[in-house]
Design an enzyme around this catalytic site. Sequence first.
Site, PDB file in Angstrom:
ATOM      1  N   GLU A  61      65.349  10.118  61.817  1.00  0.00           N
ATOM      2  CA  GLU A  61      66.336   9.869  60.762  1.00  0.00           C
ATOM      3  C   GLU A  61      67.599   9.364  61.425  1.00  0.00           C
ATOM      4  OE1 GLU A  61      68.583  11.955  56.942  1.00  0.00           O
ATOM      5  OE2 GLU A  61      67.474  13.217  58.347  1.00  0.00           O
ATOM      6  N   CYS A 250      67.670  13.052  54.417  1.00  0.00           N
ATOM      7  CA  CYS A 250      68.653  12.904  53.341  1.00  0.00           C
ATOM      8  C   CYS A 250      69.017  11.449  53.055  1.00  0.00           C
ATOM      9  CB  CYS A 250      69.900  13.704  53.675  1.00  0.00           C
ATOM     10  SG  CYS A 250      69.656  15.493  53.562  1.00  0.00           S
ATOM     11  N   ASN A 382      62.043  13.957  49.259  1.00  0.00           N
ATOM     12  CA  ASN A 382      62.465  14.737  50.410  1.00  0.00           C
ATOM     13  C   ASN A 382      63.378  15.869  49.964  1.00  0.00           C
ATOM     14  OD1 ASN A 382      63.223  15.060  53.450  1.00  0.00           O
ATOM     15  ND2 ASN A 382      65.192  14.854  52.419  1.00  0.00           N
ATOM     16  N   GLU A 383      62.941  17.094  50.125  1.00  0.00           N
ATOM     17  CA  GLU A 383      63.785  18.272  49.909  1.00  0.00           C
ATOM     18  C   GLU A 383      64.460  18.324  48.540  1.00  0.00           C
ATOM     19  OE1 GLU A 383      66.629  19.057  52.964  1.00  0.00           O
ATOM     20  OE2 GLU A 383      65.147  19.050  54.569  1.00  0.00           O
TER      21      GLU A 383
END
Length: 828
Positions: A61, A250, A382-383
């Site tokens: 990332e 993120c 994602n999350e």
Amino acid sequence: MPRTAARTRWRLGLTTIALLTAAALVPAPAHAEDVTDYAITVDPSAKGAAIDDTMYGVFFEDINRAADGGLYAELVQNRSFEYSTADNGSYTPLTSWAAGGTAEVVNDSGRLNERNRNYLSLGAGSSVTNAGYNTGIRVDKGKRYDFSVWVRATSGTTLTVSLKDTAGTLATARQVAVKGGWAKYKATFTATRTSNRGRLAVASTNAAALDEVSLFPRDTYKNQPNGLRKDLAEKIAALKPGFVRFPGGCLVNTGSMEDYSEASNWQRKRSYQWKDTVGPVEQRATNANFWGYNQSYGLGYYEYFRFSEDIGAMPLPVVPALVTGCGQNKATDDEALLKRHIQDTLDLIEFANGPATSTWGKVRAQMGHPKPFHLTHLGVGNEENLPKEFFARFERFRTAIKAKYPDITVISNSGPDDAGTTFDTAWQLNREGKVDMVDEHYYNSPNWFLQNNDRYDSYDRKGPKVFLGEYASQGNAWKNGLAEAAFMTGLERNADVVKLASYAPLLANEDYVQWRPDMIWFNNRASWNSANYEVQKLFMTNVGDRVVPSKATTTPNVSGPITGAVGLSTWATSAAYDDVKVTSADGSTLLSDDFSGDASKWTTSGRGSWSVQDGSYVQSDTAAENTLVTAGDPAWKDYDLHVKATKKSGKEGFLVAFGVKDTGNYYWWNLGGWNNTQSAIEQAVDGGKGTLMTKPGSIETGRAYDIDIKVRGRQVTLFLDGKEWGSFKDDKPAEPFRQVVTQDAKTGDLIVKVVNAQSAEARTAVDLGGAKVASTARVTTLAADEDAVNTETDTPVTPVTSTLRGVAPKFTYTFPANSVTFLRVKQK
């Protein structure tokens, strides 16, 4: 049940059964005199779980300047003059540039192209100088560097391009004749000196427009154009990862889901969308990075796929699901936008796998790769903290993908934590929806990882498989690596459930850090492996193909009741506390404070602004984090804590601590955490925090809350406004001695992997279950002081190889204190 090992004291040394002939001495702390006896019993006739070649991988990332200023080899910062306050409040279009004369960044119809909005207007006789990253542009004597720039100069001009530092020139300057409309011009430098503080200067005799000013080292990883920084790429390749997960994180599930176009008013805070990142670099969209800087997208999807192929890893991209996470927590309700993102995902698969004659396969071919990239796995989302909203959209993506590409494994996720309401709801939806694979993420204390080696033992073997996409133990010290190694033995033992696993984050530029810990650290001149990296590399390069069932004895359980003082804290919040009372189980008062006087009973940590105001103890700094103040005796046990708390302002709620031993070891009830969306019980051990339980919830500003915590032994019950909120029992042992055995199908080797995460040596009787083995074994050991940290100049955590002689079906080996040891035993 395994027999509990007896602790004895023993002199340092090996038994006469197994003698060690070392290529180098195995490091062990000199003070490690205690020895604990263990036994490992292996059953080579039993059949354990098969381990896939893709078991371990890496997660990339763009955080901590991992891409621009990191793995992406471009040496010029802000090469397209696109930096803006949308990226970072301190940015301007000339950030990292110094102008001499007249230089202005312009956004008008004279630009290079529609997606590259800004360009530099340079006046006659003027110049600009770029400072690069960290201390400057790094050049090495004798190495070649390729310069390029797009220029428009209707009346013609001569550019003088130079590399220099404060001591003088670093390469012979180059002159470039320019005339006409936008065109790309190139030059090559050979460095005459080595410097970490280089500057690239471009001067023009006449007026000119400049864009995409670039300087690359010729020596990129595998000499690829628009390539990667060689030392960083080589460190990643040395792990021999089975997959590369990218681009986030993120970056994927935050920001606007709109595109970069006139229709969105050239939206600068978007989720990571793959089509922005392919094609010629000068035509790629710019974007704000969630972590507080700019993304050039020079390192884009094509480069990720190419790098995965170069290192023999499976590419595993992640696309946005139109539900934001990472504190944003918003579901986008726009049917047309959802359909566009679903189509973009189908187009991504075509870009990766389609023939060169297909629409997106042709784009891949034009970029230099006519053959497919063989994409097999793809993550959606994602999350996400909104599991129901996420899963409704995930199913739309999955249905469309499976209809056109039925062989693609579509990966869902379970939110940002290892447990709690979001996790439970997400897993229920994933099971009911018969999802292929679920991506779990967690960052916890070393103690949590030691306690949870058995996490996947009870997972449903017929349910979705697990992709452990992000995990780390909140530190780069050797004790963190030890805890992760202990946990990884449990991952391998459960390889039939845990199919993929990757530590996170991967990279950190030491001058631009947003997140710790990280696996590989670097600056503009060097890179170095963390202790965590050495653990990952040892496991990733010695995986084996099948688990050989084994069992081991355990360490004596020395845990007693929860003991400790009490505390109050806040996080980016102002709060008032009053009527604090601690009562022992027999009813006697241990502490009582209504703050009618001073706060002399409390000890501050130095963070925040605490004062007694109107009969309350108030923390008033809304920017301060972890403002812990404590009172009482660390030996307290079996008590009731009462606190009245009122939020005055800020982002979150209250932090009420108990079992406080010191500022790095305590429990606290986090009420209104995570931007006032959740409440949780967290435990800090040696500074690293883990979550024991969590529930959704928020704290109202101006309302007084009664908080009560009842501690009995290791059982804790929590009450909010007189109603039981929850309870837990923290009685899981943090077992420091862990092992797993695997077999390498190619060599036949038994690989005995042992983690000894304690200050005592582990004298271990190893029983290979009658296996016929060679008399020697190859030993690889990582051992160091538990607080050791690898740095640029000192790497105390380094593998040591040796040869063990006297190996037999039964032998004894003493594993050093604070060590990870792999024994490769050849079978006859």
